[in-house]
Design a protein around this motif. Structure first.
Motif, mmCIF file in Angstrom:
data_model
loop_
_atom_site.group_PDB
_atom_site.id
_atom_site.type_symbol
_atom_site.label_atom_id
_atom_site.label_comp_id
_atom_site.label_asym_id
_atom_site.label_seq_id
_atom_site.Cartn_x
_atom_site.Cartn_y
_atom_site.Cartn_z
ATOM 1 N N ARG A 70 42.635 -78.365 45.658
ATOM 2 C CA ARG A 70 42.319 -77.393 46.703
ATOM 3 C C ARG A 70 40.816 -77.092 46.705
ATOM 4 N NH1 ARG A 70 46.090 -72.350 45.415
ATOM 5 N NH2 ARG A 70 45.234 -72.766 43.346
ATOM 6 N N LEU A 71 40.412 -76.309 47.677
ATOM 7 C CA LEU A 71 39.039 -75.846 47.788
ATOM 8 C C LEU A 71 38.971 -74.385 47.368
ATOM 9 C CD1 LEU A 71 38.289 -77.183 51.398
ATOM 10 C CD2 LEU A 71 37.931 -78.391 49.241
ATOM 11 N N LYS A 72 37.899 -74.027 46.660
ATOM 12 C CA LYS A 72 37.614 -72.621 46.359
ATOM 13 C C LYS A 72 36.593 -72.130 47.367
ATOM 14 C CE LYS A 72 36.947 -71.331 42.134
ATOM 15 N NZ LYS A 72 36.419 -71.258 40.744
ATOM 16 N N VAL A 73 36.933 -71.060 48.077
ATOM 17 C CA VAL A 73 36.117 -70.604 49.190
ATOM 18 C C VAL A 73 35.694 -69.157 48.957
ATOM 19 C CG1 VAL A 73 35.971 -70.373 51.701
ATOM 20 C CG2 VAL A 73 37.527 -72.065 50.680
ATOM 21 N N GLY A 74 34.428 -68.877 49.203
ATOM 22 C CA GLY A 74 33.910 -67.511 49.170
ATOM 23 C C GLY A 74 33.009 -67.269 50.362
ATOM 24 N N VAL A 75 33.094 -66.078 50.954
ATOM 25 C CA VAL A 75 32.227 -65.700 52.075
ATOM 26 C C VAL A 75 31.351 -64.546 51.609
ATOM 27 C CG1 VAL A 75 32.139 -64.924 54.475
ATOM 28 C CG2 VAL A 75 33.996 -66.422 53.718
ATOM 29 N N PHE A 76 30.019 -64.687 51.817
ATOM 30 C CA PHE A 76 29.061 -63.750 51.223
ATOM 31 C C PHE A 76 28.099 -63.215 52.284
ATOM 32 C CE2 PHE A 76 30.594 -66.510 47.923
ATOM 33 C CZ PHE A 76 30.741 -65.689 46.823
ATOM 34 N N SER A 77 27.648 -61.995 52.044
ATOM 35 C CA SER A 77 26.662 -61.354 52.917
ATOM 36 C C SER A 77 25.273 -61.915 52.622
ATOM 37 C CB SER A 77 26.681 -59.845 52.673
ATOM 38 O OG SER A 77 26.136 -59.549 51.396
ATOM 39 N N THR B 164 22.874 -60.536 51.289
ATOM 40 C CA THR B 164 22.406 -60.062 49.987
ATOM 41 C C THR B 164 23.164 -60.691 48.821
ATOM 42 O OG1 THR B 164 23.929 -58.179 50.061
ATOM 43 C CG2 THR B 164 21.718 -57.862 50.989
ATOM 44 N N GLY B 165 24.109 -61.577 49.122
ATOM 45 C CA GLY B 165 24.867 -62.236 48.062
ATOM 46 C C GLY B 165 26.131 -61.522 47.654
ATOM 47 N N GLN B 166 26.499 -60.446 48.342
ATOM 48 C CA GLN B 166 27.720 -59.718 48.024
ATOM 49 C C GLN B 166 28.906 -60.340 48.757
ATOM 50 O OE1 GLN B 166 27.783 -57.143 45.747
ATOM 51 N NE2 GLN B 166 25.632 -57.685 45.442
ATOM 52 N N ARG B 167 30.035 -60.394 48.068
ATOM 53 C CA ARG B 167 31.240 -60.928 48.693
ATOM 54 C C ARG B 167 31.668 -60.019 49.849
ATOM 55 N NH1 ARG B 167 34.887 -64.653 46.915
ATOM 56 N NH2 ARG B 167 33.888 -64.666 44.873
ATOM 57 N N ILE B 168 32.075 -60.621 50.950
ATOM 58 C CA ILE B 168 32.470 -59.855 52.123
ATOM 59 C C ILE B 168 33.723 -59.045 51.793
ATOM 60 C CG2 ILE B 168 33.204 -59.988 54.528
ATOM 61 C CD1 ILE B 168 30.306 -60.747 54.057
ATOM 62 N N ASP B 169 33.684 -57.743 52.095
ATOM 63 C CA ASP B 169 34.789 -56.854 51.736
ATOM 64 C C ASP B 169 36.069 -57.162 52.491
ATOM 65 O OD1 ASP B 169 32.572 -53.995 51.410
ATOM 66 O OD2 ASP B 169 33.170 -55.509 49.952
ATOM 67 N N ALA B 170 35.941 -57.826 53.646
ATOM 68 C CA ALA B 170 37.143 -58.106 54.429
ATOM 69 C C ALA B 170 38.071 -59.075 53.715
ATOM 70 C CB ALA B 170 36.762 -58.682 55.790
ATOM 71 N N LEU B 171 37.537 -59.840 52.777
ATOM 72 C CA LEU B 171 38.356 -60.767 52.023
ATOM 73 C C LEU B 171 38.863 -60.099 50.751
ATOM 74 C CD1 LEU B 171 36.333 -64.092 52.240
ATOM 75 C CD2 LEU B 171 38.489 -63.567 53.355
ATOM 76 N N PRO B 172 40.044 -60.520 50.245
ATOM 77 C CA PRO B 172 40.510 -59.990 48.967
ATOM 78 C C PRO B 172 39.540 -60.368 47.855
ATOM 79 C CG PRO B 172 42.273 -61.143 50.142
ATOM 80 C CD PRO B 172 40.997 -61.437 50.871
ATOM 81 N N ALA B 173 39.594 -59.626 46.787
ATOM 82 C CA ALA B 173 38.696 -59.887 45.661
ATOM 83 C C ALA B 173 38.948 -61.281 45.105
ATOM 84 C CB ALA B 173 38.916 -58.833 44.578
ATOM 85 N N GLY B 174 37.882 -61.967 44.756
ATOM 86 C CA GLY B 174 37.996 -63.299 44.190
ATOM 87 C C GLY B 174 38.007 -64.375 45.257
ATOM 88 N N ASP B 175 37.968 -65.612 44.796
ATOM 89 C CA ASP B 175 37.939 -66.744 45.720
ATOM 90 C C ASP B 175 39.278 -66.913 46.432
ATOM 91 O OD1 ASP B 175 35.277 -67.742 45.284
ATOM 92 O OD2 ASP B 175 35.938 -68.421 43.312
ATOM 93 N N THR B 176 39.198 -67.525 47.606
ATOM 94 C CA THR B 176 40.383 -67.944 48.344
ATOM 95 C C THR B 176 40.528 -69.447 48.177
ATOM 96 O OG1 THR B 176 40.126 -66.174 49.980
ATOM 97 C CG2 THR B 176 41.474 -68.058 50.610
ATOM 98 N N TYR B 177 41.754 -69.913 47.975
ATOM 99 C CA TYR B 177 42.005 -71.342 47.804
ATOM 100 C C TYR B 177 42.558 -71.927 49.097
ATOM 101 C CZ TYR B 177 41.516 -70.574 42.771
ATOM 102 O OH TYR B 177 41.033 -70.251 41.528
ATOM 103 N N ALA B 178 42.069 -73.100 49.461
ATOM 104 C CA ALA B 178 42.507 -73.781 50.677
ATOM 105 C C ALA B 178 43.006 -75.172 50.319
ATOM 106 C CB ALA B 178 41.364 -73.871 51.686
ATOM 107 N N GLY C 109 45.674 -76.493 37.901
ATOM 108 C CA GLY C 109 45.301 -76.136 39.261
ATOM 109 C C GLY C 109 45.968 -77.015 40.289
ATOM 110 N N GLY C 110 45.468 -76.942 41.525
ATOM 111 C CA GLY C 110 45.979 -77.776 42.591
ATOM 112 C C GLY C 110 47.348 -77.355 43.084
ATOM 113 N N VAL C 111 47.860 -78.138 43.998
ATOM 114 C CA VAL C 111 49.216 -77.946 44.526
ATOM 115 C C VAL C 111 50.065 -79.115 44.043
ATOM 116 C CG1 VAL C 111 50.639 -77.765 46.601
ATOM 117 C CG2 VAL C 111 48.374 -76.695 46.549
ATOM 118 N N PRO C 112 50.977 -78.885 43.080
ATOM 119 C CA PRO C 112 51.793 -79.977 42.535
ATOM 120 C C PRO C 112 52.869 -80.382 43.549
ATOM 121 C CG PRO C 112 51.696 -78.070 41.050
ATOM 122 C CD PRO C 112 51.235 -77.613 42.391
ATOM 123 N N SER C 113 52.677 -81.508 44.196
ATOM 124 C CA SER C 113 53.617 -81.984 45.209
ATOM 125 C C SER C 113 54.576 -82.986 44.578
ATOM 126 C CB SER C 113 52.859 -82.634 46.367
ATOM 127 O OG SER C 113 51.927 -81.736 46.931
#
Length: 434
Positions: free
Chosen positions: A238-245, A247-261, A393-397
């Motif tokens: 999977r991909l680890k995704v983060g969205v940042f302002s 100033t380098g701060q994680r966007i509050d609209a996302l849950p804490a921590g990385d999102t996996y895709a 990690g990953g998605v075990p298929s």
């Protein structure tokens, strides 16, 4: 006066309570904790072997929405699991649970719908195995339920949709497929199983089918697959995704921590009529100022999705990599790239844009707030092994084997790809008509 004796109901006996507890939905919080499977490298190839430390109990089933035929299949499948495997608990998403629970003679478990892009509470800690009934979109939706969990349970997918890049099994094979998964790699542990004192009073779906009969201790001993005949696992990175302002701060609209895709991250112009200017950084170094409708960063699994439609390469799911594909770039020299999974990619929304925002989608889910000038989307391939060398990690298929080709177990992907994309397929009708 007779004293009241309080009895403790063991989790695996919940299906055999009184009739009043049937035809209800219950909270997944009540379920026993997750049984985590382990994966062992197969000596002859790159697939992994599935090993259960104890039998899986909590089975999450997701289905394609608004499809009556698949709803009937869900009822058939869940009834088979409940009658044949007495210790199993069935977990359904809230919509499916509300739709079918009154048609079942046993309780089902579900969760409260979370707000925003958050993952369902307790689901990663309670789910042993995921089963999907539908197409690739159903598998992606099931994966997104674990978008904020570092580990995903094994996924057993039945191809019942219009696109079949990810689906492995035909639904008519569900009895054999589930039996193989349930028995995989745990012969010694299964020999110590204790079963409930009585069987459920639910009619069998097919009384003459041996795969429909409730398991007993003798059945377990006779049908355990052993260490050399385990279910096969294709681990999809999977991909680890983060969205940042800015100033380098994680966007509050996302849950804490990385999102996996599992599939892709898309930065796109949305409803804006203007091309977007996106600064692209590879490994922290500036690559180019891309002017396009958007950018796609996909995993190898996602290489056959939007990236393929935009001119990207097809990459085998076992190749650890990231794909960067522009969407309708202004410059014809901006070509798709394939990069190592450990090299981070950053997409920064430039200050020169005529529009004020771009939209970001992760596996088809749009982030509620668009990103403005100076904001960044950072993507990195996830780690699929921990420091101890364990696959985590990953998605075990869970993939099916190829009859007579035990030493070529990755052939399912090659053959499936050719069948879906029709490589070297002749023009005109199948019957030879122009």
């Amino acid at each position: 006066m007779k004293s009241l004796v309080r009895c403790r109901i063991l989790p695996w006996r919940r299906h055999f309570s009184t009739t009043a507890r049937r035809r209800v939905t219950r909270s997944i919080e009540e379920l026993p904790d997750r049984v985590k499977a382990s994966y062992v490298q197969r000596p002859s190839n790159t697939l992994l072997s599935l090993h259960w430390p104890s039998p899986p109990r909590n089975i999450l089933i997701t289905k394609k929405k608004r499809t009556p035929g698949i709803t009937e299949s869900l009822i058939e499948y869940s009834t088979h699991l409940s009658t044949t495997y007495p210790s199993i608990n069935i977990i359904l998403d809230p919509d499916s649970a509300a739709e079918i629970h009154e048609q079942l003679s046993f309780p089902v478990y579900t969760w409260q719908k979370p707000s925003g892009n958050a993952s369902p509470q307790y689901l990663p800690d309670k789910t042993d195995l995921v089963c999907t009934l539908g197409g690739d979109g159903t598998i992606l939706r099931a994966s997104s339920l674990f978008a904020h969990s570092a580990t995903v349970p094994p996924v057993l997918s039945f191809a019942m949709g219009t696109i079949g890049f990810l689906g492995e099994w035909k639904f008519k094979e569900y009895k054999r497929a589930f039996r193989e998964v349930y028995m995989s790699g745990a012969a010694d542990t299964y020999a110590k199983l204790e079963f409930p004192d009585h069987q459920p009073s639910i009619p069998l779906t097919s009384p003459d089918d041996p795969l429909d009969k409730p398991l007993s201790y003798a059945d377990i001993r006779g049908k355990a697959m052993g260490s050399n005949r385990t279910a096969r696992i294709l681990l999809r990175n999977r991909l680890k995704v983060g969205v940042f302002s800015p100033t380098g701060q994680r966007i509050d609209a996302l849950p804490a921590g990385d999102t996996y895709a599992l599939n892709e991250v898309i930065v796109h112009r949305g409803s804006s009529p203007h091309l977007k200017i996106i600064d692209v950084f590879i490994g922290g170094r500036f690559l180019t100022e891309g002017v396009a409708d958007g950018m796609i960063i996909s995993s190898p699994t996602g290489s056959t999705a939007y990236s393929l439609s935009s001119g990207g390469s097809i990459v085998h799911p076992l190749v650890p990599s990231l794909l960067l594909t522009p969407i309708c770039p202004r410059s014809l020299s901006f070509r798709p790239l394939v990069l190592p999974a450990e090299i981070p990619i950053t997409l920064r929304f430039g200050d020169k844009n005529r529009g004020h925002e771009v939209e970001v989608s992760i596996d088809g889910k749009r982030i509620s707030d668009g990103i403005g000038p100076g904001m960044e989307v950072r993507v990195l391939g996830e780690d699929v092994k921990n420091e101890a060398g364990e696959w985590c990690g990953g998605v075990p298929s869970i993939v099916r084997g190829v009859d007579g080709l035990e030493d070529r177990e990755d052939d399912h992907w090659v053959g499936g790809l050719n069948a879906l994309l029709k490589f070297n397929y002749p023009f005109g009708d199948q019957d030879g008509n122009p």
